[in-house]
Design an enzyme around this catalytic site. Sequence first.
Site, PDB file in Angstrom:
ATOM      1  CE  LYS A   1      -1.913   2.673   2.885  1.00  0.00           C
ATOM      2  NZ  LYS A   1      -1.566   3.917   2.274  1.00  0.00           N
TER       3      LYS A   1
ATOM      4  CB  THR B   1       7.447   7.846  15.426  1.00  0.00           C
ATOM      5  OG1 THR B   1       8.900   7.840  14.862  1.00  0.00           O
ATOM      6  CG2 THR B   1       7.500   7.272  16.580  1.00  0.00           C
TER       7      THR B   1
ATOM      8  CB  THR C   1       1.856   5.807  11.232  1.00  0.00           C
ATOM      9  OG1 THR C   1       1.833   7.323  10.932  1.00  0.00           O
ATOM     10  CG2 THR C   1       0.917   4.904  10.279  1.00  0.00           C
TER      11      THR C   1
ATOM     12  CD  GLU D   1      14.052   1.272   8.193  1.00  0.00           C
ATOM     13  OE1 GLU D   1      14.559   2.131   8.727  1.00  0.00           O
ATOM     14  OE2 GLU D   1      14.486   0.103   8.165  1.00  0.00           O
TER      15      GLU D   1
ATOM     16  CB  CYS E   1      13.352   9.736   7.226  1.00  0.00           C
ATOM     17  SG  CYS E   1      14.375   8.565   6.246  1.00  0.00           S
TER      18      CYS E   1
ATOM     19  CD  GLU F   1       9.945  13.032  11.105  1.00  0.00           C
ATOM     20  OE1 GLU F   1       8.723  12.662  11.209  1.00  0.00           O
ATOM     21  OE2 GLU F   1      11.067  12.528  10.515  1.00  0.00           O
TER      22      GLU F   1
HETATM   23  P1  NAD Z   1       2.621   8.075   7.697  1.00  0.00           P
HETATM   24  O1  NAD Z   1       2.839   7.495   8.904  1.00  0.00           O
HETATM   25  O2  NAD Z   1       1.477   9.314   7.680  1.00  0.00           O
HETATM   26  O3  NAD Z   1       2.346   7.172   6.707  1.00  0.00           O
HETATM   27  C1  NAD Z   1       3.125   6.277   6.079  1.00  0.00           C
HETATM   28  C2  NAD Z   1       2.082   5.111   5.310  1.00  0.00           C
HETATM   29  O4  NAD Z   1       1.285   4.435   6.508  1.00  0.00           O
HETATM   30  C3  NAD Z   1       1.173   5.569   4.541  1.00  0.00           C
HETATM   31  O5  NAD Z   1       1.023   4.826   3.401  1.00  0.00           O
HETATM   32  C4  NAD Z   1      -0.173   5.755   5.179  1.00  0.00           C
HETATM   33  O6  NAD Z   1      -1.308   5.711   4.493  1.00  0.00           O
HETATM   34  C5  NAD Z   1       0.038   4.484   6.221  1.00  0.00           C
HETATM   35  N1  NAD Z   1      -0.688   4.204   7.258  1.00  0.00           N
HETATM   36  C6  NAD Z   1      -1.295   5.600   8.104  1.00  0.00           C
HETATM   37  N2  NAD Z   1      -2.080   5.169   9.018  1.00  0.00           N
HETATM   38  C7  NAD Z   1      -1.973   3.650   9.048  1.00  0.00           C
HETATM   39  C8  NAD Z   1      -2.370   2.673   9.759  1.00  0.00           C
HETATM   40  N3  NAD Z   1      -3.193   2.955  10.840  1.00  0.00           N
HETATM   41  N4  NAD Z   1      -2.035   1.261   9.678  1.00  0.00           N
HETATM   42  C9  NAD Z   1      -1.435   1.090   8.714  1.00  0.00           C
HETATM   43  N5  NAD Z   1      -0.797   2.080   7.799  1.00  0.00           N
HETATM   44  C10 NAD Z   1      -1.175   3.332   7.939  1.00  0.00           C
HETATM   45  O7  NAD Z   1       3.855   9.039   7.122  1.00  0.00           O
HETATM   46  P2  NAD Z   1       3.962  10.091   5.998  1.00  0.00           P
HETATM   47  O8  NAD Z   1       3.592  11.181   6.365  1.00  0.00           O
HETATM   48  O9  NAD Z   1       3.481   9.365   4.794  1.00  0.00           O
HETATM   49  O10 NAD Z   1       5.650  10.037   5.762  1.00  0.00           O
HETATM   50  C11 NAD Z   1       6.372  10.792   6.545  1.00  0.00           C
HETATM   51  C12 NAD Z   1       7.124  10.159   7.602  1.00  0.00           C
HETATM   52  O11 NAD Z   1       7.896   9.099   7.058  1.00  0.00           O
HETATM   53  C13 NAD Z   1       8.208  10.838   8.291  1.00  0.00           C
HETATM   54  O12 NAD Z   1       7.769  10.667   9.853  1.00  0.00           O
HETATM   55  C14 NAD Z   1       9.420  10.282   8.080  1.00  0.00           C
HETATM   56  O13 NAD Z   1      10.451  10.512   8.820  1.00  0.00           O
HETATM   57  C15 NAD Z   1       8.984   8.910   7.714  1.00  0.00           C
HETATM   58  N6  NAD Z   1      10.136   8.094   6.781  1.00  0.00           N
HETATM   59  C16 NAD Z   1      10.956   7.406   7.421  1.00  0.00           C
HETATM   60  C17 NAD Z   1      11.852   6.794   6.746  1.00  0.00           C
HETATM   61  C18 NAD Z   1      12.973   5.842   7.194  1.00  0.00           C
HETATM   62  O14 NAD Z   1      13.539   5.164   6.269  1.00  0.00           O
HETATM   63  N7  NAD Z   1      12.863   5.905   8.593  1.00  0.00           N
HETATM   64  C19 NAD Z   1      11.927   7.112   5.208  1.00  0.00           C
HETATM   65  C20 NAD Z   1      11.093   7.785   4.665  1.00  0.00           C
HETATM   66  C21 NAD Z   1       9.983   8.627   5.613  1.00  0.00           C
END
Ligand code: NAD
Length: 482
Positions: A173, A228, A230, A248, A282, A385
Amino acid sequence: MLKIQNYIDGELVEPVSGNYLDNTDPSTGQVYSQVPGSGAEDVERAVAAAEEAFPLWSDAPAAERSDVMLRIADLIETRLEEFARAECVDNGKPLALARSLDIPRAAKNLRFFATAVLHAHSQVHTADGPVLNYTLRGPRGIAGIISPWNLPLYVLSWKVAPAIATGNTVVAKPSEVTPMTAYMLSQVCREAGLPAGVLNIVHGRGAEAGAAITAHPKITTVSFTGGTVTGREVAKSAAPMFKKVGLEMGGKNPTIVFADAEMDRAIEQGVRAAFANQGQVCLCGSRIYVEQGAYDAYVERFVAAARALNVGDPLEPGTDQGALVSKAQFEKVGRYVALAREEGGEILCGGSPPGPINDRCKDGFFYQPTVITGLSAECRVNQEEIFGPVTTIMPFETEDEVLAYANGTAYGLAASVFTQNLSRAHRLAERIDAGTVWINCWMVRDLRVPFGGMKQSGVGREGGEEALRFYTEPKNVCLQKA
Ligand code: NAD
């Protein structure tokens, strides 16, 4: 208006409910396509397809799996321009960045793991006694993959490639905020001849399609990249079923500059670390600590470099900074800058959206690179963040002091240290709580090295051997020889 479709059992299909969500171009603020608002029933179909595909795919010789993955990589490269433009429009990032980083990296991810499995080996443990132990490694079954919006195809392919290369089938997804290149990937997979059901892509909201993946009992492996908060939900949902989970998550990465650093590099890399992809990586260095003696000069040069970044239409060649990914992200950045003011910070540049860019982008979600000083290490702006083009700069006096600052957040993803003192560099690298420490550089990535975070930045590692191990299950066989 284009309607993105799910990719299930080799077919491009509508969501069962018929529900669609709007997909916005962040540079214009206008809805330009629709994305399926899938739910548990779509995930159920995808799981059924993945389950059916698993026996043949996991039994196929590695070379066969590798060949089809290499064809997918070739097709992505053939269509590099089309993919890069789609990523730019969907995400707001500069076209030049999508063309040079995101899309080539997606092809590289596929090639890297498609060829890695050709060199796979297992272990034999010879012992003095009458037994021989050997360890088999097989695919775990159906992997659920959930990816974020900041590096859409890059992160999705980083997870899908090792999963399918090792013989798993996948229900993925992508972020509902940036679904377009995942949709294009599904078209390319069909063209490349990926067998039906090996990769299924279900689009939709996290709380619906995402939660249905983490909760599905037949999905025994879950790889998640995102925030984090999520990640905590994903872990909660997966834990009672004892799924193997890789997380991650977010970061609040320090950039540490000593007075003996090569300053041109420390400025150039510090600016890149702060503002690459509009600060939406990130790994971005969003807290910069500069040794007292070099502080004033560093701040002056850093601000000049930040001001020189061209915030513009991401489709234009001279643009350094495109749009933030969404209105929500734009508003979040504004809230944190307001908080920085309340916390006593001084905004040295940025701190607001830019002036008019062009007519096309007049309603886009643009924000200027923002540099803030005068904040404590403990304040919220330095602890949470932001994930936008906002960085803080603070002075420090001793190595122990800056180490405490670096380690003084809930996160532990990455850090950069700039110094010419080799002993100090090694000393700090060992003591900083982060999954990656860069010395005199930032975001130099090698696909072979372990990648991931400590503390609230992550659980587990991706990359190279770590990824191959994550998606496989070891089984030890003990043989009595005599
Ligand atoms: P997010 O947590 O909002 O969403 C990430 C994914 O999770 C999306 O596909 C979203 O639809 C899904 N999601 C949301 N709620 C969910 C649930 N209850 N159950 C299952 N899936 C769910 O993150 P974002 O805003 O899309 O991305 C930004 C974040 O990602 C930042 O915090 C960034 O640091 C992190 N990030 C981390 C890395 C890493 O390698 N550590 C890499 C890229 C981004």
